[in-house]
Design a protein around this motif. Structure first.
Motif, short mmCIF file in Angstrom:
data_model
loop_
_atom_site.label_atom_id
_atom_site.label_comp_id
_atom_site.label_asym_id
_atom_site.label_seq_id
_atom_site.Cartn_x
_atom_site.Cartn_y
_atom_site.Cartn_z
N TYR A 1 -5.55 34.54 -26.29
CA TYR A 1 -7.06 34.25 -26.05
C TYR A 1 -7.27 32.75 -25.46
O TYR A 1 -6.62 31.90 -25.73
CB TYR A 1 -7.99 34.54 -27.29
CG TYR A 1 -7.68 33.50 -28.53
CD1 TYR A 1 -8.10 32.17 -28.69
CD2 TYR A 1 -6.70 33.75 -29.49
CE1 TYR A 1 -7.76 31.59 -29.63
CE2 TYR A 1 -6.43 33.14 -30.56
CZ TYR A 1 -7.13 31.78 -30.54
OH TYR A 1 -6.75 30.92 -31.57
N HIS A 2 -8.12 32.63 -24.43
CA HIS A 2 -8.40 31.55 -23.76
C HIS A 2 -9.86 30.91 -23.87
O HIS A 2 -10.75 31.93 -24.25
CB HIS A 2 -8.42 31.78 -22.39
CG HIS A 2 -6.94 32.63 -22.02
ND1 HIS A 2 -5.88 31.83 -21.79
CD2 HIS A 2 -6.52 33.75 -22.10
CE1 HIS A 2 -4.78 32.97 -21.66
NE2 HIS A 2 -5.52 34.19 -21.77
N LYS A 3 -9.89 29.80 -24.01
CA LYS A 3 -11.61 29.13 -23.58
C LYS A 3 -12.13 29.50 -22.28
O LYS A 3 -11.03 30.03 -21.43
CB LYS A 3 -11.31 27.57 -23.76
CG LYS A 3 -10.91 27.03 -24.95
CD LYS A 3 -10.84 25.39 -24.76
CE LYS A 3 -10.48 24.88 -26.08
NZ LYS A 3 -10.20 23.39 -26.19
N GLN A 4 -13.30 29.66 -22.35
CA GLN A 4 -13.97 30.33 -20.92
C GLN A 4 -13.49 29.53 -19.87
O GLN A 4 -13.57 29.90 -18.81
CB GLN A 4 -15.53 30.46 -21.26
CG GLN A 4 -15.75 31.67 -22.26
CD GLN A 4 -16.94 32.09 -22.53
OE1 GLN A 4 -18.02 31.63 -21.63
NE2 GLN A 4 -17.41 32.56 -23.38
N SER A 5 -13.28 28.22 -20.01
CA SER A 5 -13.31 27.12 -18.97
C SER A 5 -11.54 27.29 -18.64
O SER A 5 -11.53 26.48 -17.39
CB SER A 5 -13.43 25.72 -19.36
OG SER A 5 -12.78 25.33 -20.49
N CYS A 6 -10.85 28.02 -19.43
CA CYS A 6 -9.38 27.86 -18.89
C CYS A 6 -9.17 28.59 -17.72
O CYS A 6 -9.70 29.62 -17.49
CB CYS A 6 -8.49 28.48 -20.06
SG CYS A 6 -6.88 28.84 -19.84
N LYS B 1 -8.54 33.83 -14.32
CA LYS B 1 -7.72 34.88 -13.63
C LYS B 1 -7.66 36.28 -14.24
O LYS B 1 -7.19 37.31 -13.76
CB LYS B 1 -6.33 34.14 -13.50
CG LYS B 1 -6.28 33.06 -12.52
CD LYS B 1 -5.00 32.57 -12.24
CE LYS B 1 -5.13 31.52 -11.44
NZ LYS B 1 -3.64 30.84 -11.24
N CYS B 2 -8.08 36.38 -15.58
CA CYS B 2 -8.02 37.55 -16.31
C CYS B 2 -9.22 38.36 -16.01
O CYS B 2 -10.19 38.11 -16.39
CB CYS B 2 -8.09 37.14 -17.65
SG CYS B 2 -7.62 38.50 -18.95
N THR B 3 -8.87 39.38 -15.27
CA THR B 3 -9.87 40.34 -14.96
C THR B 3 -9.67 41.80 -15.57
O THR B 3 -10.81 42.53 -16.00
CB THR B 3 -9.95 40.58 -13.42
OG1 THR B 3 -8.85 40.92 -12.98
CG2 THR B 3 -10.24 39.27 -12.79
N ASN C 1 -7.30 38.57 -24.21
CA ASN C 1 -6.57 39.55 -23.46
C ASN C 1 -5.83 40.67 -24.23
O ASN C 1 -5.00 40.45 -25.22
CB ASN C 1 -5.25 38.99 -22.48
CG ASN C 1 -4.77 39.88 -21.79
OD1 ASN C 1 -4.42 40.89 -22.18
ND2 ASN C 1 -4.44 39.42 -20.41
N THR C 2 -6.42 41.95 -24.31
CA THR C 2 -6.10 42.98 -25.16
C THR C 2 -4.58 43.26 -25.04
O THR C 2 -4.07 43.85 -25.84
CB THR C 2 -6.90 44.07 -24.76
OG1 THR C 2 -7.02 44.55 -23.54
CG2 THR C 2 -8.58 43.68 -25.55
N GLN C 3 -3.96 43.01 -23.94
CA GLN C 3 -2.78 43.50 -23.51
C GLN C 3 -1.61 42.68 -24.12
O GLN C 3 -0.87 43.06 -24.92
CB GLN C 3 -2.27 43.85 -22.16
CG GLN C 3 -1.01 44.23 -21.88
CD GLN C 3 -1.01 44.72 -20.17
OE1 GLN C 3 -1.83 44.44 -19.33
NE2 GLN C 3 0.21 45.55 -20.04
#
Length: 72
Positions: free
Chosen positions: A36-41, A46-48, A30-32
């Motif tokens: 950072y999250h695992k892809q399965s998180c 929800k991060c779009t 998340n640039t804001q």
């Protein structure tokens, strides 16, 4: 002739595959927020808006911190 074609095929296709980093992990960064999250998180799903998918090492290099839910 077949051996030559087989060698050419291996050089073109197999050698570059061997050079791939098997330890690389793609994360949703998340640039804001800088998290950072695992892809399965669930938060990565929800991060779009502000999320990009990059290598975990790159996310850390950019100052990213792991998600508290998934541990990045």
């Amino acid at each position: 002739m077949r051996k030559l074609l087989l060698i050419a095929f291996l050089v073109v296709f197999a050698v570059p595959v061997m050079a791939v980093d098997v330890n690389a992990q793609t994360v949703a960064y998340n640039t804001q927020t800088g998290k950072y999250h695992k892809q399965s998180c669930r938060w990565a799903k929800k991060c779009t808006r502000n999320c990009i998918y990059i290598d975990k090492k790159e996310a850390v290099k950019n100052g990213g911190v792991p998600c508290k839910v998934c541990g990045g």
